[in-house]
Design an enzyme around this catalytic site. Structure first.
Site, PDB file in Angstrom:
ATOM      1  N   GLU A  84       0.830  -1.203   0.000  1.00 37.29           N
ATOM      2  CA  GLU A  84       0.000   0.000   0.000  1.00 37.29           C
ATOM      3  C   GLU A  84       0.867   1.257   0.000  1.00 37.29           C
ATOM      4  OE1 GLU A  84      -3.137   0.077  -0.341  1.00 37.29           O
ATOM      5  OE2 GLU A  84      -3.722  -1.993   0.074  1.00 37.29           O
ATOM      6  N   ARG A  94     -17.497  -0.287   6.906  1.00 39.09           N
ATOM      7  CA  ARG A  94     -18.691  -0.800   6.215  1.00 39.09           C
ATOM      8  C   ARG A  94     -19.311  -1.960   6.985  1.00 39.09           C
ATOM      9  NH1 ARG A  94     -19.241  -4.821   2.928  1.00 39.09           N
ATOM     10  NH2 ARG A  94     -17.027  -5.168   2.569  1.00 39.09           N
ATOM     11  N   CYS A 147      -7.387  -2.336   8.629  1.00 41.29           N
ATOM     12  CA  CYS A 147      -6.051  -2.372   8.011  1.00 41.29           C
ATOM     13  C   CYS A 147      -5.491  -0.967   7.824  1.00 41.29           C
ATOM     14  CB  CYS A 147      -6.095  -3.110   6.671  1.00 41.29           C
ATOM     15  SG  CYS A 147      -6.281  -4.894   6.897  1.00 41.29           S
ATOM     16  N   HIS A 173      -1.435  -5.661   1.532  1.00 39.73           N
ATOM     17  CA  HIS A 173      -2.641  -6.488   1.469  1.00 39.73           C
ATOM     18  C   HIS A 173      -2.348  -7.747   0.656  1.00 39.73           C
ATOM     19  CE1 HIS A 173      -5.675  -3.320   2.810  1.00 39.73           C
ATOM     20  NE2 HIS A 173      -6.083  -4.422   3.412  1.00 39.73           N
TER      21      HIS A 173
HETATM   22  N1  PCA Z   1      -8.333  -7.070   6.412  1.00 43.47           N
HETATM   23  C1  PCA Z   1      -9.206  -6.000   6.849  1.00 43.47           C
HETATM   24  C2  PCA Z   1      -9.041  -5.921   8.338  1.00 43.47           C
HETATM   25  C3  PCA Z   1      -8.299  -7.134   8.744  1.00 43.47           C
HETATM   26  C4  PCA Z   1      -7.833  -7.736   7.481  1.00 43.47           C
HETATM   27  O1  PCA Z   1      -7.092  -8.717   7.394  1.00 43.47           O
HETATM   28  C5  PCA Z   1      -8.932  -4.693   6.108  1.00 43.47           C
HETATM   29  O2  PCA Z   1      -8.482  -4.732   4.958  1.00 43.47           O
HETATM   30  O3  PCA Z   1      -9.166  -3.622   6.671  1.00 43.47           O
END
Ligand code: PCA
Length: 221
Positions: A84, A94, A147, A173
């Site tokens: 990111e 959400r 996240c 991610h």
């Molecule tokens: N993904 C979520 C929160 C925890 C995770 O593994 C997110 O992208 O915010």
């Protein structure tokens, strides 16, 4: 005299949204204890709970005094490994977190600046992953759920130390595991072993590439 221990903190999240598994934690724990460029990976699981996740991140930062921090999270629906670019000071959920909280337009850190950039060498990471046959791309949004919340809190803490080049940090991610895609027909996925290998490459690049390469990874929209 022995050299001080060099640690890489690798965090992953517990499962959320009624899913029994979260690949971000499976990847982190698979790499716990792995030594790369003289640094030892320390895996820590974070709760998918606004606020509490930051408390546990703080405890882990104190315990391991890492020179590099990479937080992982699941982004179901993404096709590849996505470092990111930017964390924003915005919690807008959400769905409820694992504690039932659902903040709307609340700051992740009250009084903090609007955003922070990752201090990982994003372009070099994507270049190296692709060169090893591992699909990856830069993402320009980490969302507004837990996240992004932890990514923002991490970058705020590292920035407040005043020497952002000393401890690098960022957020990545990862996609669904194949078993999750089987429960969500049509969704893309990536095998756990491939995700783990991608994180090995990513950590090595983050530890060795001091100045990022200049290559576009922009998007028109
Ligand atoms: N993904 C979520 C929160 C925890 C995770 O593994 C997110 O992208 O915010």
């Amino acid at each position: 005299m022995s050299e001080p221990a060099v640690n890489v903190l690798l965090t992953g999240f517990e499962p959320f949204d009624k899913d029994p598994v979260n690949p971000s934690w499976e990847v982190a724990r698979a790499l716990d204890g792995w030594v790369c460029e003289g640094a030892t990976v320390r895996a820590v699981q974070l709760p998918c709970v606004f606020g509490k996740a930051i408390e546990q991140l703080d405890a882990a930062l104190l315990q391991w005094q890492p020179t590099l921090v990479i937080s992982l999270g699941l982004a179901g629906g993404r096709v590849d490994i996505t470092p990111e670019r930017v964390a924003i000071n915005m919690d807008d959920a959400r769905i409820p977190d694992n504690g039932g909280q659902q903040p709307v337009d609340a700051p992740a850190v009250s009084g903090g600046p609007a955003a922070y950039f990752s201090t990982l060498p994003l372009k070099a990471i994507v270049r190296d992953l692709r060169a090893q046959g591992l699909p990856a791309s830069v993402s320009n949004t980490a969302g507004t759920f837990v996240c992004n919340h932890i990514f923002y809190a991490l970058m705020h803490r590292l920035a407040k130390r005043g020497d952002p080049s000393r401890t690098r940090g960022g957020f990545v991610h990862v996609p669904y595991l194949p078993e999750q895609a089987a429960r969500n027909p049509g969704a893309p996925s990536m095998a756990l072993a491939t995700q783990v290998q991608a994180l090995r490459v990513l950590i090595e690049t983050a530890l060795t590439v001091k100045n990022d390469v200049r290559e576009t990874a922009g998007q028109l929209h």
